[in-house]
Design a protein around this motif. Structure first.
Motif, mmCIF file in Angstrom:
data_model
loop_
_atom_site.group_PDB
_atom_site.id
_atom_site.type_symbol
_atom_site.label_atom_id
_atom_site.label_comp_id
_atom_site.label_asym_id
_atom_site.label_seq_id
_atom_site.Cartn_x
_atom_site.Cartn_y
_atom_site.Cartn_z
ATOM 1 N N ILE A 8 0.863 -1.183 0.000
ATOM 2 C CA ILE A 8 0.000 0.000 0.000
ATOM 3 C C ILE A 8 0.894 1.225 0.000
ATOM 4 N N VAL A 9 0.532 2.196 -0.832
ATOM 5 C CA VAL A 9 1.260 3.457 -0.851
ATOM 6 C C VAL A 9 0.292 4.537 -0.392
ATOM 7 N N ILE A 10 0.672 5.299 0.631
ATOM 8 C CA ILE A 10 -0.164 6.404 1.085
ATOM 9 C C ILE A 10 0.400 7.699 0.521
ATOM 10 N N GLY A 11 -0.400 8.387 -0.264
ATOM 11 C CA GLY A 11 0.032 9.660 -0.822
ATOM 12 C C GLY A 11 0.144 9.598 -2.334
ATOM 13 N N GLY A 12 -0.482 10.567 -3.020
ATOM 14 C CA GLY A 12 -0.487 10.555 -4.482
ATOM 15 C C GLY A 12 0.379 11.653 -5.072
ATOM 16 N N GLU A 38 -8.277 13.691 -7.713
ATOM 17 C CA GLU A 38 -8.024 14.811 -8.645
ATOM 18 C C GLU A 38 -6.640 15.410 -8.488
ATOM 19 N N THR A 39 -6.047 15.290 -7.298
ATOM 20 C CA THR A 39 -4.741 15.950 -7.112
ATOM 21 C C THR A 39 -3.567 14.973 -7.271
ATOM 22 N N ILE A 40 -3.832 13.788 -7.782
ATOM 23 C CA ILE A 40 -2.711 12.870 -8.045
ATOM 24 C C ILE A 40 -1.787 13.537 -9.060
ATOM 25 N N ASP A 98 2.810 21.950 -18.255
ATOM 26 C CA ASP A 98 1.430 22.381 -18.079
ATOM 27 C C ASP A 98 0.887 21.523 -16.939
ATOM 28 N N ARG A 99 0.491 22.184 -15.841
ATOM 29 C CA ARG A 99 0.155 21.419 -14.634
ATOM 30 C C ARG A 99 -1.000 20.440 -14.858
ATOM 31 N N LYS A 100 -1.988 20.881 -15.644
ATOM 32 C CA LYS A 100 -3.143 20.029 -15.892
ATOM 33 C C LYS A 100 -2.737 18.815 -16.730
ATOM 34 N N LEU A 101 -1.935 19.086 -17.774
ATOM 35 C CA LEU A 101 -1.472 17.993 -18.632
ATOM 36 C C LEU A 101 -0.608 17.015 -17.838
ATOM 37 N N TYR A 102 0.171 17.551 -16.893
ATOM 38 C CA TYR A 102 1.046 16.683 -16.104
ATOM 39 C C TYR A 102 0.209 15.737 -15.240
ATOM 40 N N ARG A 103 -0.792 16.318 -14.561
ATOM 41 C CA ARG A 103 -1.667 15.472 -13.734
ATOM 42 C C ARG A 103 -2.312 14.387 -14.593
ATOM 43 N N ALA A 104 -2.796 14.802 -15.763
ATOM 44 C CA ALA A 104 -3.481 13.851 -16.651
ATOM 45 C C ALA A 104 -2.521 12.746 -17.091
#
Lengths: 622, 444
Positions: A8-12, A38-40, A98-104
């Protein structure tokens, strides 16, 4: 969910994502547990990945088939290799994302990873087994999830507290609740906790910046990918702006210092020296009239701009006034104020070189929780913790450790577990003894083979690596054997000593200030080499003579590194050690003579005494 | 270097700190974890620290052994860094033996040679050069040697090396800053500054390396080889200089068949005079071997004393050793006056038999000894180890000056720093980073 997981990994965050992906790549049934799906992969601070030292780490993570570099390439909107005018060992690839692209991209890579489950839940407690080790994780919604090993990567969330002027807000990041339950669980486990701080600048609305008044800074063309698996970067590339603080900015900051959370004495945690707040800069370097500020767009369809260089914990109204004193920012609007954040971290000296807590079997820690700063440092630790957790969960020993001679990852982990931290730790190339060898351009050659043995490298990368490694070996052999006479070289425009001695391709490449086109003309086969292959030859030519001169010293270092200190060695009976040295060594329990030598406060005399004892020990055991 | 297994610092050790033999006072020194317990047992309680107290010393049976002045130095502020004590006893051998016996009964053991200083070094009370200085001080035979050793104990070499390491750390920090923080607004000439600093530092180190080996020579002693034809009067000259019959003198040529060596104190410099077999086409095998040794000794010597007799023409074998650096002597001026020059050098006219000219020769030898070894006030390098480390540091600095790329310059500076570190201690990467962040505003 009563299902049992291997890991198990805690934290995204950046550590958690690499840990989860790495463990799953090794075949472990893995669960990624995070507050919010959403914030992974969120970039909480600056929108860039890489740089000098940090870029080296990213390439190493990539060489072990990690995900950070691939995601950064998919999101890159401004790419620049730092130190291009210096030698290959200290060039640092860096990509603004691009922060959004990175998350995606991160989310896409995780979701495509077989054996990996993602669950949104708060980890509120840890259940231990009879041996004192990890048994299960308890979530806020009342679940108990059993596991073979646990990786905790909570970043700044452990009792995080945001400071803006005199306001204090308990939070792990702006808008996100802190992890209090987990901090309590850690306290119960007896983990040594301490406090650190870091900060972030206000974000600006790009539409309110007078870009035409500012110096523009374009990226490299073409942009060089961070990952070995990326053919090319396809996003539209953006330009950054450069502005600076002014004497008016400094006067304003000085007049309001008492309102700063850091200078008002409301923060005790130690902050990073290399990422000081603007308050710090103005106080410590009072003679400077200006400090440079880079304006970095946070995305292609996002008007948010990150002003790099003015992290602050001043009140919001002072921040607004301060921004207005800078060229091009007279009318700039703040979309989110800057802040300082204080958080708990665990003294990393409590960890083994595999990042496992010594006193709590099967508990691994990675990232800011270990006292580091930076996405790349976090990712590197996450990867190593994930690989070791997978090994541990399958009943093996956690022995996936890289040495200081092999990788910056090795330098990072060794520094942490041996020296501990007194400020948030950042990777710098100056920390590596083998800097000329540990290059961003040869990370794959150094590490992918090891990764294949560990089972964390996929078939596609393995095949590509093996083909490249073979090509490098061939090209090096040819560059050593193929040669030309000084007369022939002179005819080709390469001036040199006419001593009649033939020069190999490598020797010609090593000539200071040599024009590559002339070398190509003298040895036409070089023209057909892929750029990545050619740069391996150039680096070899440049550094090999130097490395040879250092060989004796390096051999000594390696020998000390190989001198293993038995786990059960009683330092108190080693003859010739002073009581202070005994205490320090017993507390740190270094694994090798080399690591003993790097402990703070250990004298050369103590190392000599230890070496004699180890040799005697070795003679007894063989 | 951490030597014998018996040398365990968990032991408490003791030794007679004053010289052997009968004296008014004998000082017994003791160091180690049980020093306090042992002192309390002997003296009936611990005295106030660092204060001389008069106590009756008793053994375990309660018998009074002596009345002594005792001093208690609790660690870490003692010579060794451990709990230590001194017992100033009445100087008779029986008293010393009785107290030593009582200490042994309390579990202490006699110290190995140099063990107190070794412990001081291990406990970080002194650096390696200071520990070497203590050893030299104990071994010092002459005044100049004593001065030189004392300077090293005082840290003259360590201070200088430390200052160099400090400067080098700063140079390296500036070079590293230019590498690590490419994006920051740093001065653009950091590399040039580092280069200029390396040039200046190397010049200073070279200046100390160019001390002609005076320090090492003073520590080891100046070797003077007396050369000359058989029967030139070398042995008579040696005896006259020493003032006793050190060498056998006879009228028969070739009496001295091996090398006879005598130690002298000339102006505070220890000088070894080596009388050698006469140089000639030798007769028997033994004499041939003697002549071979004479040549070898002359080659090793710091100074050649070439002796010619006025009653014979200068022999070619000895003339070969006459150089401007040699001392040339015309002996037997009581028989015949000296020639104006021998081999182009004006000789000192002497008579070993009558004593004429001997004072002038002594003065010339003293001047040469002081020139070769110094008076103990200037040279800082006293061991080949020091010279080797500085030579290496200097070579790496030259490398740094010539480096084509900043990271290569940095590698060379790091290597130079490690070489300096080998002399006294270590400089870690944190020290470098401290300077970087003190000197530059870094961080965007």
């Amino acid at each position: 969910m009563n299902q049992m997981f291997d890991v198990i990994v805690i934290g995204g965050g950046h550590a958690g994502c690499e840990a989860a992906a790495g463990a799953a790549r090794c075949g472990a049934r893995t669960l990624l547990l995070t507050h919010k799906i959403e914030t992974i992969g969120e970039m909480s601070c600056n929108p860039a990945i890489g740089g000098v030292g940090k870029g080296h780490l990213v390439r190493e993570v990539d060489a072990l088939d990690g995900i950070m570099a691939r995601a950064a390439d998919a999101a890159a909107i401004h790419v620049k290799t730092l130190n291009r005018s210096k030698g290959p060992a200290v060039r640092g690839p860096r990509a603004q994302a691009d922060r959004k692209l990175y998350r995606a991209a991160i989310r896409g890579l995780l979701e495509a990873q077989p054996g990996l489950t993602i669950l949104a839940a708060a980890a509120e407690g840890i259940e231990t087994a009879a041996d004192g080790g990890i048994a299960a994780v308890l979530t806020g919604d009342g679940r108990r999830i059993a596991c073979g090993a646990l990786v905790v990567t909570t970043g700044t969330f452990l009792r995080g507290e945001i400071h803006i002027g005199e306001r204090r807000i308990p939070a792990g990041r702006v808008g996100d609740a802190p992890a209090v339950g987990l901090a309590l669980a850690f306290e119960r486990l007896g983990l040594p906790l301490a406090r650190l701080k870091t900060g972030t600048p206000p974000r600006l609305d790009g539409r309110t910046i007078a870009w035409d008044e500012l110096e523009a800074q374009p990226g490299d063309d073409p942009p060089e990918p961070l990952s070995w698996m990326t053919e090319r970067i396809t996003n539209r590339q953006v330009v950054c702006g450069i502005t600076s603080t002014t004497p008016a900015t400094h006067a304003l900051i000085r007049a309001n210092l008492h309102q700063s959370a850091v200078y008002g004495g409301r923060i005790q945690g130690v902050g990073p020296r290399y990422c000081p707040s603007i308050e710090d800069k103005v106080v410590r370097f009072a003679e400077r009239e200006r400090h440079q500020v880079f304006l970095e767009p946070e995305g292609l369809d996002d008007d948010t701009v990150y002003p790099n260089g003015i992290s602050t914990s001043l009140p919001e109204d002072v921040q607004a006034a301060m921004i207005a004193t800078m060229p091009g920012l007279r009318n700039a609007r703040i979309v989110r104020p800057g802040y300082a954040i204080e958080y708990d971290h665990v003294d990393p000296r409590a960890l083994s070189p595999a990042l496992e807590v010594r006193s709590v079997p099967r508990l691994f820690l990675a990232g800011q929780i270990n006292g580091t700063t930076g996405y790349e440092e976090a990712a590197a630790q996450g990867l190593m913790a994930g690989l070791n957790a997978a090994a541990r969960a399958s009943g093996g020993t956690a022995n996936r450790v890289l040495t200081r001679g092999e990788a910056y990852v090795g330098v990072l982990v060794d520094d942490l577990v041996l020296q501990g931290v007194s400020e948030p730790y950042r990777m710098l190339t100056a920390r590596a003894e083998h800097r000329l060898v540990l290059r961003a351009d040869n990370a794959g050659l150094r590490l992918t083979e090891t990764g294949i043995a560990w089972g964390c490298v996929g078939p596609e990368r393995a095949a590509r690596h093996q083909a490249f490694a073979a090509a490098v070996t061939d090209a090096l052999a040819r560059a050593r054997s193929d040669s030309a006479t000084p007369a022939a070289l002179a005819t080709g425009g390469i001036a040199m000593n006419q001593d009649g001695k033939r020069r190999s391709v490598l020797e010609v490449l090593a000539l200071p200030g040599i024009d590559p086109a002339l070398v190509d003309a003298a040895f036409p086969w070089l023209r057909d080499l892929a750029p990545a292959l050619r740069s391996q030859l150039e680096a070899e030519a440049l550094y090999a003579p130097y490395l040879r001169r250092q060989e004796a010293e390096m051999r000594l270092l390696e020998r000390e590194e190989r001198m293993h200190i038995p786990d059960n060695l009683d330092f108190t009976v080693v003859p010739g050690l002073s009581s202070e040295m005994r205490q320090r060594l017993s507390a740190a329990r270094p694994a090798t003579l080399g690591s003993a030598g790097r402990l703070p406060g250990i004298t050369p005399a103590a190392i000599a005494a230890l070496a004699v004892a180890l040799r005697r020990e070795g003679a007894r055991s063989t | 270097m951490a030597g014998r297994g018996a040398m365990n610092t968990a032991d408490t050790i003791f030794a007679l700190a004053s010289g052997g033999g009968r004296g008014a006072i004998a000082v017994l020194r003791m160091s180690g974890p049980a020093a306090g317990m042992a002192l309390a047992a002997l003296a009936g309680g611990l005295p106030k620290s660092r204060m001389a107290s008069l106590r009756r010393l008793r053994d375990e049976a309660g018998e009074v052994l002596d009345q002594a002045l005792v001093l208690w130095f609790p660690g870490p502020h003692s010579y060794t860094g451990e709990d230590s004590a001194e017992l100033h006893l009445h100087g008779g051998p029986a008293v010393v033996a009785a107290v030593a016996g009582a200490l042994a009964a309390l579990g202490a053991r006699p110290a190995e040679p140099g063990e107190f200083t070794r412990r001081a070094f291990l406990n970080g009370r002194m650096d390696l050069t200071a520990a070497e200085g203590v050893a030299d001080l104990v071994a010092a035979e002459t005044d100049a040697q004593r001065r030189q050793a004392l300077r090293q104990v005082d840290g003259a070499l360590a201070t200088l090396t430390g200052a160099w390491a400090g400067r080098l750390t700063r140079l390296l920090a500036h070079q590293e800053a230019a590498i690590e923080f490419a994006e920051d607004d740093l001065p653009t000439d950091l590399g040039d500054q580092a280069r200029a600093g390396a040039v200046a530092l190397r010049a200073e180190i070279e200046q100390h390396l160019a001390d002609g080996g005076r320090g090492e020579r003073l520590r080891e002693g100046v070797l003077v080889a007396i050369l000359g034809a058989p029967n030139a009067g070398k042995s008579s000259l040696l005896n006259a200089l020493v003032g006793r019959e050190a060498a056998i003198v006879s009228a028969r040529a070739g009496t001295t068949r091996d090398v006879v060596e005598v130690r002298l104190d000339l102006a505070g410099v220890p000088v070894t005079l080596a009388d050698t077999a006469g140089l000639r086409e030798a007769g028997d095998e033994i004499e041939q071997e003697g002549i071979r040794r004479a040549h070898r000794r002359a080659e090793e010597a710091d100074l050649v004393l070439a002796v010619f007799a006025t009653d014979a023409p200068p022999d070619a074998e000895t003339l070969a050793w006459v150089t401007p650096a040699a001392l040339v002597v015309a002996n037997k001026v009581d028989l015949r006056s000296a020639p104006a020059t021998i081999g182009g050098v004006v000789p000192l006219a002497i008579s070993a038999r009558s004593g004429e000219g001997l004072d002038a020769l002594r003065a010339a030898l003293s001047a040469a000894a002081v020139r070769l070894a110094g008076a103990g006030d200037a040279a800082l390098l006293t061991r080949p180890r020091h010279r080797a480390a500085l030579t290496e540091a200097s070579a790496w600095l030259a490398e740094a000056e010539a480096a084509a790329l900043p990271e290569l310059g940095s590698e060379a500076l790091r290597a130079a720093l490690r070489a300096l570190g080998r002399l006294t201690g270590q400089v870690g990467v944190e020290a470098i980073l401290d300077v970087v962040f003190r000197d530059f505003c870094i961080g965007k």
